[in-house]
Design a protein around this motif. Structure first.
Motif, PDB file in Angstrom:
ATOM      1  N   ALA A 171       0.828  -1.209   0.000  1.00 16.41           N
ATOM      2  CA  ALA A 171       0.000   0.000   0.000  1.00 16.41           C
ATOM      3  C   ALA A 171       0.859   1.254   0.000  1.00 16.41           C
ATOM      4  O   ALA A 171       0.589   2.210  -0.734  1.00 16.41           O
ATOM      5  N   THR A 172       1.919   1.256   0.802  1.00 19.82           N
ATOM      6  CA  THR A 172       2.818   2.404   0.839  1.00 19.82           C
ATOM      7  C   THR A 172       3.513   2.596  -0.496  1.00 19.82           C
ATOM      8  O   THR A 172       3.654   3.727  -0.981  1.00 19.82           O
ATOM      9  N   SER A 173       3.959   1.501  -1.107  1.00 19.92           N
ATOM     10  CA  SER A 173       4.644   1.585  -2.397  1.00 19.92           C
ATOM     11  C   SER A 173       3.731   2.158  -3.469  1.00 19.92           C
ATOM     12  O   SER A 173       4.146   3.010  -4.270  1.00 19.92           O
ATOM     13  N   LEU A 174       2.494   1.706  -3.486  1.00 16.39           N
ATOM     14  CA  LEU A 174       1.557   2.176  -4.510  1.00 16.39           C
ATOM     15  C   LEU A 174       1.288   3.668  -4.353  1.00 16.39           C
ATOM     16  O   LEU A 174       1.262   4.411  -5.341  1.00 16.39           O
ATOM     17  N   ILE A 175       1.099   4.130  -3.128  1.00 15.13           N
ATOM     18  CA  ILE A 175       0.833   5.551  -2.909  1.00 15.13           C
ATOM     19  C   ILE A 175       2.042   6.391  -3.294  1.00 15.13           C
ATOM     20  O   ILE A 175       1.908   7.445  -3.940  1.00 15.13           O
ATOM     21  N   LEU A 195      -5.210   9.090 -21.146  1.00 18.70           N
ATOM     22  CA  LEU A 195      -5.540   7.694 -20.864  1.00 18.70           C
ATOM     23  C   LEU A 195      -4.286   6.820 -20.880  1.00 18.70           C
ATOM     24  O   LEU A 195      -4.110   5.965 -20.002  1.00 18.70           O
ATOM     25  N   VAL A 196      -3.399   7.051 -21.832  1.00 19.40           N
ATOM     26  CA  VAL A 196      -2.163   6.261 -21.902  1.00 19.40           C
ATOM     27  C   VAL A 196      -1.285   6.535 -20.691  1.00 19.40           C
ATOM     28  O   VAL A 196      -0.715   5.608 -20.095  1.00 19.40           O
ATOM     29  N   ILE A 197      -1.179   7.789 -20.291  1.00 18.19           N
ATOM     30  CA  ILE A 197      -0.334   8.143 -19.152  1.00 18.19           C
ATOM     31  C   ILE A 197      -0.932   7.625 -17.850  1.00 18.19           C
ATOM     32  O   ILE A 197      -0.201   7.328 -16.890  1.00 18.19           O
ATOM     33  N   SER A 198      -2.251   7.477 -17.799  1.00 19.46           N
ATOM     34  CA  SER A 198      -2.891   6.964 -16.588  1.00 19.46           C
ATOM     35  C   SER A 198      -2.815   5.447 -16.467  1.00 19.46           C
ATOM     36  O   SER A 198      -3.024   4.910 -15.374  1.00 19.46           O
ATOM     37  N   LEU A 199      -2.541   4.761 -17.571  1.00 17.33           N
ATOM     38  CA  LEU A 199      -2.553   3.297 -17.555  1.00 17.33           C
ATOM     39  C   LEU A 199      -1.562   2.685 -16.569  1.00 17.33           C
ATOM     40  O   LEU A 199      -1.903   1.713 -15.885  1.00 17.33           O
ATOM     41  N   PRO A 200      -0.308   3.169 -16.451  1.00 15.98           N
ATOM     42  CA  PRO A 200       0.604   2.557 -15.473  1.00 15.98           C
ATOM     43  C   PRO A 200       0.084   2.614 -14.046  1.00 15.98           C
ATOM     44  O   PRO A 200       0.228   1.651 -13.287  1.00 15.98           O
ATOM     45  N   VAL A 201      -0.524   3.734 -13.665  1.00 21.88           N
ATOM     46  CA  VAL A 201      -1.071   3.846 -12.318  1.00 21.88           C
ATOM     47  C   VAL A 201      -2.247   2.901 -12.132  1.00 21.88           C
ATOM     48  O   VAL A 201      -2.367   2.218 -11.101  1.00 21.88           O
ATOM     49  N   ALA A 222      -0.868  -0.662 -11.921  1.00 23.99           N
ATOM     50  CA  ALA A 222      -0.243  -0.928 -10.625  1.00 23.99           C
ATOM     51  C   ALA A 222      -1.292  -1.099  -9.537  1.00 23.99           C
ATOM     52  O   ALA A 222      -1.187  -1.988  -8.681  1.00 23.99           O
ATOM     53  N   GLY A 223      -2.331  -0.269  -9.565  1.00 24.86           N
ATOM     54  CA  GLY A 223      -3.394  -0.408  -8.576  1.00 24.86           C
ATOM     55  C   GLY A 223      -4.170  -1.695  -8.722  1.00 24.86           C
ATOM     56  O   GLY A 223      -4.540  -2.330  -7.733  1.00 24.86           O
ATOM     57  N   PHE A 224      -4.416  -2.114  -9.972  1.00 23.92           N
ATOM     58  CA  PHE A 224      -5.139  -3.369 -10.198  1.00 23.92           C
ATOM     59  C   PHE A 224      -4.294  -4.563  -9.770  1.00 23.92           C
ATOM     60  O   PHE A 224      -4.813  -5.525  -9.195  1.00 23.92           O
ATOM     61  N   ALA A 225      -2.989  -4.524 -10.049  1.00 22.29           N
ATOM     62  CA  ALA A 225      -2.124  -5.651  -9.697  1.00 22.29           C
ATOM     63  C   ALA A 225      -1.962  -5.788  -8.188  1.00 22.29           C
ATOM     64  O   ALA A 225      -1.822  -6.903  -7.675  1.00 22.29           O
ATOM     65  N   GLN A 263      -4.203  -4.670  -5.847  1.00 21.20           N
ATOM     66  CA  GLN A 263      -5.436  -4.322  -5.156  1.00 21.20           C
ATOM     67  C   GLN A 263      -5.683  -5.179  -3.918  1.00 21.20           C
ATOM     68  O   GLN A 263      -6.162  -4.669  -2.884  1.00 21.20           O
ATOM     69  N   ASP A 264      -5.345  -6.477  -3.976  1.00 23.26           N
ATOM     70  CA  ASP A 264      -5.570  -7.319  -2.800  1.00 23.26           C
ATOM     71  C   ASP A 264      -4.655  -6.917  -1.658  1.00 23.26           C
ATOM     72  O   ASP A 264      -5.085  -6.806  -0.501  1.00 23.26           O
ATOM     73  N   LYS A 265      -3.368  -6.660  -1.981  1.00 25.52           N
ATOM     74  CA  LYS A 265      -2.438  -6.206  -0.948  1.00 25.52           C
ATOM     75  C   LYS A 265      -2.794  -4.809  -0.452  1.00 25.52           C
ATOM     76  O   LYS A 265      -2.617  -4.495   0.728  1.00 25.52           O
ATOM     77  N   LEU A 266      -3.323  -3.979  -1.354  1.00 20.78           N
ATOM     78  CA  LEU A 266      -3.698  -2.624  -0.956  1.00 20.78           C
ATOM     79  C   LEU A 266      -4.841  -2.641   0.043  1.00 20.78           C
ATOM     80  O   LEU A 266      -4.810  -1.938   1.052  1.00 20.78           O
ATOM     81  N   VAL A 267      -5.859  -3.461  -0.212  1.00 24.78           N
ATOM     82  CA  VAL A 267      -6.986  -3.554   0.723  1.00 24.78           C
ATOM     83  C   VAL A 267      -6.532  -4.116   2.061  1.00 24.78           C
ATOM     84  O   VAL A 267      -6.919  -3.620   3.120  1.00 24.78           O
ATOM     85  N   GLN A 268      -5.683  -5.153   2.029  1.00 19.23           N
ATOM     86  CA  GLN A 268      -5.181  -5.712   3.283  1.00 19.23           C
ATOM     87  C   GLN A 268      -4.343  -4.696   4.044  1.00 19.23           C
ATOM     88  O   GLN A 268      -4.429  -4.586   5.263  1.00 19.23           O
ATOM     89  N   GLY A 269      -3.526  -3.941   3.314  1.00 18.77           N
ATOM     90  CA  GLY A 269      -2.677  -2.977   3.985  1.00 18.77           C
ATOM     91  C   GLY A 269      -3.445  -1.822   4.598  1.00 18.77           C
ATOM     92  O   GLY A 269      -3.169  -1.401   5.727  1.00 18.77           O
TER      93      GLY A 269
END
Length: 292
Positions: free
Chosen positions: A215-219, A265-271, A274-277, A279-285
């Motif tokens: 979660a920290t890494s994604l933010i 849209l292209v520039i937003s795709l990496p974010v 990353a959030g989709f990949a 998401q399970d760890k993000l919710v747990q964190g």
């Protein structure tokens, strides 16, 4: 004459099952409506990116307009424009490298503030957080003069250093709460087995606190990827990032809406990826420690 005591009858005041189901369905409907409201701008941007410039500029917009990939072709330089790949690579390097540096520095700092707390650790956390209260514009001129005098203007590694220092306080603050949930008995057992501090951090603390670290890494990655002010002022051509490249589409000739939507849209795709990949760890964190 004797008085008969009347005892109040205690009843279970739980609402019926049907009422609770209706309340749950109502909350679910509200959640779906809120989600749709937040998703509509992204859907609108995606739809507009597949329209021609003439159809994108119509007011009110035409939903039945023909679809085309011209906006994406122009964004990737098919019409003779600048290629976005250097800017995208610079953003990826600055975001990923700064996030890794933040994790390397924040993990031992959070360990010292949670598992092995120092004296007045709350004051230390407040000091970290107070550094985020300084307006970014207030530090722009000194940083610019420093970069100019050290010949680091238009250097991607200057952005890496800046993004690391900008995200480190919030990362330490977040990871301190995550590491506070790590059982101390496991760390003591590892110490009894002869494990040193680096081994404890990497093999004991990090796997347990992995959802919080994710979660920290994604933010931190999102903050670095979206940063514009420093990148706009301190970079030129060599270290130009994706948000700076995106601002180049606003010219004196006008605003090409379809092309801008395709680029956004292209520039937003990496974010989004990353959030989709994660998401399970993000919710747990983000929910770590909420339920005992």
């Amino acid at each position: 004459m004797s008085a008969t005591a009347v005892h109040p009858v205690v009843t279970d005041a739980k609402p019926p099952v049907r009422t609770r189901r209706r309340a749950g369905a109502g909350l679910g409907l509200v959640a779906w409506l809120v989600g749709i409201v937040f998703f509509l701008p992204i859907a609108w941007m995606a739809l507009t990116s597949f329209h021609s410039e003439s159809d994108a500029a119509t007011n009110p917009p035409s939903f039945a307009a023909s679809l085309t990939l011209d906006g994406y072709r122009e964004f990737f330089g098919a019409g003779g424009g600048a290629s976005p790949w250097p800017a995208l690579i610079n953003s990826a390097v600055a975001s990923i490298a700064s996030t890794l540096f933040v994790l390397v520095l924040a993990l031992p700092a959070a360990y010292a503030l949670s598992i092995r707390p120092v004296k007045k650790w709350t004051d230390v956390l407040f000091f970290f957080l107070s550094t985020k209260m300084l307006p970014v514009v207030a530090g722009l001129l000194p940083i610019y003069l420093f970069a100019k005098n050290t010949d680091m203007l238009d250097n991607i590694w200057l952005l890496v250093i800046l993004y690391t220092s900008m995200n480190l306080p919030i990362a330490v603050w977040m990871m301190q709460s995550f590491l506070a949930e790590v059982p101390v008995a496991i760390i003591e057992a590892a110490r009894v087995d002869g494990a040193k501090l680096p081994t404890i951090l990497v093999r004991v603390v990090a796997p347990i606190a992995l959802p919080g670290i994710a979660a920290t890494s994604l933010i931190c990655f999102i903050f670095s990827w979206n940063e514009l002010l420093f990148a706009r002022v301190l970079t030129g051509v060599v270290a130009e990032t994706a948000p700076v490249f995106l601002t180049g589409f606003i010219t004196s000739q006008g605003l090409f809406l379809a092309k801008v939507c395709a680029a956004s849209l292209v520039i937003s795709l990496p974010v989004l990826a990353a959030g989709f990949a994660a998401q399970d760890k993000l919710v747990q964190g983000l929910s770590l420690g909420a339920v005992k």
